[in-house]
Design a protein around this motif. Sequence first.
Motif, PDB file in Angstrom:
ATOM      1  N   PHE A   1      40.825  16.054  21.762  1.00 56.95           N
ATOM      2  CA  PHE A   1      39.415  15.632  21.793  1.00 56.95           C
ATOM      3  C   PHE A   1      38.560  16.740  22.403  1.00 56.95           C
TER       4      PHE A   1
ATOM      5  N   LYS B   1      32.729  11.562  17.241  1.00 56.22           N
ATOM      6  CA  LYS B   1      33.945  11.387  18.029  1.00 56.22           C
ATOM      7  C   LYS B   1      33.740  10.341  19.120  1.00 56.22           C
TER       8      LYS B   1
ATOM      9  N   VAL C   1      36.039   7.708  17.592  1.00 60.17           N
ATOM     10  CA  VAL C   1      37.365   7.987  18.128  1.00 60.17           C
ATOM     11  C   VAL C   1      37.506   7.524  19.571  1.00 60.17           C
TER      12      VAL C   1
ATOM     13  N   ILE D   1      40.092  14.739  13.214  1.00 60.88           N
ATOM     14  CA  ILE D   1      40.009  13.410  13.815  1.00 60.88           C
ATOM     15  C   ILE D   1      41.280  12.636  13.516  1.00 60.88           C
TER      16      ILE D   1
END
Lengths: 487, 102
Positions: A338, A258, A262, A316
């Motif tokens: 998140f 992540k 992300v 995600i």
Amino acid sequence: MITFATISFLGLPLLAILLLNIVRKETGGTISINIGFVVSIIQMIAAVVCLSLLWLHGKDFIEFSLFWDMNATLGSARFSVDLFSLVVLFCIGMVSLASLLTAKKTIGAKALNYTNLLMVIMLGMNGIAVVTDLFSLYVFLEITGIASFVMIALLHDKRGLEGAFKYLVMSAIASALILGSLALIFTQTGSLVYGDVANALADWRNAQYAPLLVVAFVAFIAGFSIKAGIAPFHGWLPDAYQSAPASVSVLLGGIVTKMAGVYAIIRVLNSVFVSMPMINQTLLILGLISIVFGAVAACGQRDFKRILAYSSISQIGYIIIGIASGSLLGFVGAMLHFFNHATFKTTLFVNSAAVEAQTGTTDIDQLGGLQARMPVTAVSSILAFLSMAGIPPLAGFWSKLLIIIAVWQSASVAGGAIALAASIFTAAYFLILQRKVFFGPLEDHLTEITEAKGTISLAAVLLSIVTVAFGVLFPVILNFLHLQGIL
Amino acid sequence: MNIVSAIILTAALLMIIAGMFCLVRTYNLIRIIIAIELAMKAITLLLVFSGWVNGNLALAQTFVITMIVLEVIVAVVAAGIIVSLYRKNGNVDIRELTNLKG
């Protein structure tokens, strides 16, 4: 106070690496894990302190540097923390703590190596959270990546080496794509600091090398999509998650992909590609493919960790469509999802570690009826899965709701509908996994199984408390964000 | 776009294509690393080129040096993993890496 707190994000892991290489290898195991505990707890405290100081002084961000003058010359690195990076810094501390708690029971003789690599990975992730230029972003991405390849192969088993090699090759290709696009963007801008690039690209259609910039944008999205494991680029992710040692899976699934994918996408989208609707549309489509593909593929898996890996791809996707909606509501939804994803996915990986430590397998066909034997693990995994499937009042419901509303309002109604419908698949694989592992009659060879005692259960309990508390207190948090003028 | 930039860009593109072609065609783990390194060399060329175009050659050089260091570490880790795989499998064939399936 504030200088100390900000410098600790990068200075503390560095200091810990030095300390860890002083202790003797034979006796250093327990000491090294304890040093890791101290570092991750201080990081969580520092993030909270910075967050409160940010609100106390009414600032949007705090700039700092490590030990150089940040205004010296062109190209000197300059770090900055704002609300979003402090939230993810807190997540990094939290997931590292959970990973250390898991490792204390499961890692055995490799404790010193594990903690050393964990500190490197924390340094890399903290770096990704605080940098303000694209090249430093690449440097910290590579630091995180290299430490994670070694961590996956930590036990030198066949599967770990295979997963690590697949991750390494895909990650190297992603780095090549990202760096190639940075070179093309640098051609046009003459600087890679976020603000300068955003200014220079504001009028990119009339630029001298406009076709090259289009190539650069495509390569950029492709590169970060590989790092994040978004659907058409996800090939390495289930293999890496499944093959890693239990405590490393916690770290990888909870935060590493992540951060590297992300967070980097969100940061770059927010501060560099500010007014480019085509990038948002591309990410929206990729995110929707990810949501549907990850959820459908998870239904067909037979390995606990692999199901969690595919569900990571799906979740995600939600974060990505939240940010791709381009509105403030979508950004806040993505930020909260998140945080929530870090909590509940870490809980589930801790549970899979508990199951693996006690039964020796993660194959769900060989498991069954563990609810009676492992109550803490069963209850915390049910809570985490309910949160992930978006059942109120748990934390996951609120962030998913914000994301779907944002997509519905500002991007496309069809997108919101698809994201909403895919939640049903989340519930489907959740039910398959719970029924095979925890519910039903107890398998004959599992009657001697006991609960994973000590730190693993502690990690699961703490993370479940965070999930429930965040869900129940969510209206308060939303109201607070509203009062601060963020939402 | 003048002739020199056209030549440099074409050279970089050819190197990237050569690297990716090698990556797709080979079954040998060591050749995969060589393919990735080849593509990264093309990126190095692109970085130097971009510094030359915008007049910030000094900044581009610092980028290139940092990048070479990181790239070498990736190559070293990859080589270490390949050595361990060779000790487990007895060969460096990527078709042997099929333990993980969904």
